[in-house]
Design an enzyme around this catalytic site. Sequence first.
Site, PDB file in Angstrom:
ATOM      1  N   ASP A   1       2.315  -7.374  13.847  1.00  0.00           N
ATOM      2  CA  ASP A   1       3.115  -6.424  13.071  1.00  0.00           C
ATOM      3  C   ASP A   1       4.300  -5.849  13.859  1.00  0.00           C
ATOM      4  O   ASP A   1       5.319  -5.469  13.262  1.00  0.00           O
ATOM      5  CB  ASP A   1       2.237  -5.267  12.585  1.00  0.00           C
TER       6      ASP A   1
ATOM      7  N   HIS B   1       5.734 -10.516  10.081  1.00  0.00           N
ATOM      8  CA  HIS B   1       6.519 -10.310   8.851  1.00  0.00           C
ATOM      9  C   HIS B   1       7.998 -10.476   9.200  1.00  0.00           C
ATOM     10  O   HIS B   1       8.456  -9.995  10.248  1.00  0.00           O
ATOM     11  CB  HIS B   1       6.348  -8.893   8.293  1.00  0.00           C
TER      12      HIS B   1
ATOM     13  N   HIS C   1      -1.023  -1.469  14.740  1.00  0.00           N
ATOM     14  CA  HIS C   1      -1.356  -0.163  14.239  1.00  0.00           C
ATOM     15  C   HIS C   1      -2.817  -0.043  13.781  1.00  0.00           C
ATOM     16  O   HIS C   1      -3.163   0.960  13.117  1.00  0.00           O
ATOM     17  CB  HIS C   1      -0.425   0.178  13.063  1.00  0.00           C
TER      18      HIS C   1
ATOM     19  N   HIS D   1      -4.723  -9.869  14.305  1.00  0.00           N
ATOM     20  CA  HIS D   1      -4.885  -8.609  13.554  1.00  0.00           C
ATOM     21  C   HIS D   1      -5.699  -8.919  12.307  1.00  0.00           C
ATOM     22  O   HIS D   1      -5.416  -9.887  11.601  1.00  0.00           O
ATOM     23  CB  HIS D   1      -3.486  -8.103  13.196  1.00  0.00           C
TER      24      HIS D   1
ATOM     25  N   GLU E   1      -6.012  -7.126   9.518  1.00  0.00           N
ATOM     26  CA  GLU E   1      -5.579  -6.636   8.206  1.00  0.00           C
ATOM     27  C   GLU E   1      -5.383  -7.836   7.271  1.00  0.00           C
ATOM     28  O   GLU E   1      -4.892  -8.892   7.681  1.00  0.00           O
ATOM     29  CB  GLU E   1      -4.289  -5.801   8.316  1.00  0.00           C
TER      30      GLU E   1
ATOM     31  N   HIS F   1       0.814  -1.223   0.000  1.00  0.00           N
ATOM     32  CA  HIS F   1       0.000   0.000   0.000  1.00  0.00           C
ATOM     33  C   HIS F   1       0.849   1.275   0.000  1.00  0.00           C
ATOM     34  O   HIS F   1       0.734   2.151   0.850  1.00  0.00           O
ATOM     35  CB  HIS F   1      -1.105   0.000   1.063  1.00  0.00           C
TER      36      HIS F   1
ATOM     37  N   TYR G   1      10.192  -0.477   8.438  1.00  0.00           N
ATOM     38  CA  TYR G   1       8.836  -0.947   8.760  1.00  0.00           C
ATOM     39  C   TYR G   1       8.226  -0.067   9.855  1.00  0.00           C
ATOM     40  O   TYR G   1       7.088   0.393   9.750  1.00  0.00           O
ATOM     41  CB  TYR G   1       8.894  -2.416   9.216  1.00  0.00           C
TER      42      TYR G   1
ATOM     43  N   ASP H   1      -3.417  -8.950   5.112  1.00  0.00           N
ATOM     44  CA  ASP H   1      -2.166  -9.700   4.898  1.00  0.00           C
ATOM     45  C   ASP H   1      -2.011 -10.800   5.950  1.00  0.00           C
ATOM     46  O   ASP H   1      -1.163 -11.691   5.787  1.00  0.00           O
ATOM     47  CB  ASP H   1      -0.930  -8.788   4.867  1.00  0.00           C
TER      48      ASP H   1
HETATM   49 FE1  FEO Z   1      -1.124  -4.443   9.720  1.00  0.00          FE
HETATM   50 FE2  FEO Z   1       0.987  -6.760   8.403  1.00  0.00          FE
HETATM   51  O1  FEO Z   1      -0.668  -5.954   8.717  1.00  0.00           O
END
Ligand code: FEO
Length: 394
Positions: free
Chosen positions: A163, A222, A144, A78, A80, A24, A191, A82
């Site tokens: 994250d 990640h 976040h 989370h 999100e 993004h 990051y 991903d």
């Molecule tokens: Fe906030 Fe890696 O997703």
Amino acid sequence: MKAMPICEGVYWVGAIDWNLRNFHGYETEKGSSYNAYLILDEKITLIDTVKEGFAGEMLARIASVIDPAKIDIVISNHAEPDHSGCLREICSVAKNAKVYTAFGAGVKNLTAYYGDLGYVGVKAGESLSLGKRTLRFVPTPMVHWPDNMVTFMTPENILFSNDAFGQHYASDERLDVECDLPEAYIQARKYYANIVQPYGMQTGKALAACADLPIRTICPSHGIVWTKHIPDILALYTSWVGNVCDDTAVIVYDTMWHSTEAMAHAIESAFLACGLKPRLYNLHYSHNSDIIADAMTARYIAVGSPTLNNNMMPSVASFLTYFKGLTGNRKKCIAFGSYGWGGQSPDQVYEALLAAKCQPLLPAVKQAYKPSAEQLEQITASVIAAVQSDQASL
Ligand code: FEO
């Protein structure tokens, strides 16, 4: 596609996205990984899933250890996509699995994305026994997203941090002790700067909430897993949360006919004369997401633009919009720019830096047409005076 062991009974079963170059808007030159973790206990448990399109890789890694249909519990730290993007696939394979997520925001967000999959909302301090192991949930809202939480597992003392402490860094090496560690730190800083930075206060609270946990391993969502270097990554996070500056100064600019560029070099000379380490970024050649990482830890930032059609250059406006969204630590700044006739851009840059909660060291530095050597020397001298005055006030 094999599961990779983290310790006995705990496996990394995520996906490596070697080709990811844009997350993004964040340039991910090293790709990324979407980390999911499998825990073999009386209750077979999966911590997070992977991005949509990578379900096959995750399921193959799980299947190298156990039949994925046997998964009893899925923890969604989370929502999100991903990390939650393959929740439906997992739930369609592991038909009896219960999905645990943060009470309130987690349930709300997962429901919005995937419909009602019978989520169980968990609150701060709640725990869940897997058999020999126990999971404890720690909400970390706005680190976040509103739904973020981390999960701590005993007796191995593993923090599944989602994250936090992550890096967009594709690697077949899973642990900090086997990867390219300097690269992992570079990507961890980038990051934090691009994802976590606006939520420094909340991150500080999350660090405090985890401070009493006897963490032996940090498994982020990640990048690589932290083991031996946990004190180092915690110290880095503490310094980033605390807005600790180094001795660098970032100069960001665009230029039409090299006049604003000449001013950038005049400011570079001033920073050098003040004992600082300048980092110059011409926006033609540098990506916002790289600049923001250096800007985060720099002592000063100077931003320059020529005037184009009564405005700052679109590239500079783009950078300043990105910068405003991510920072808020009252960085000391300088606005500058050249112009032919209208001359609006330096003041526009100045106002944009103010809007980003920066503190100008001096009024916008403006220069009509091509600056002479004497004019450039004057710019250098005025910036030296402003920086020395600031340093004397510290
Ligand atoms: Fe906030 Fe890696 O997703």
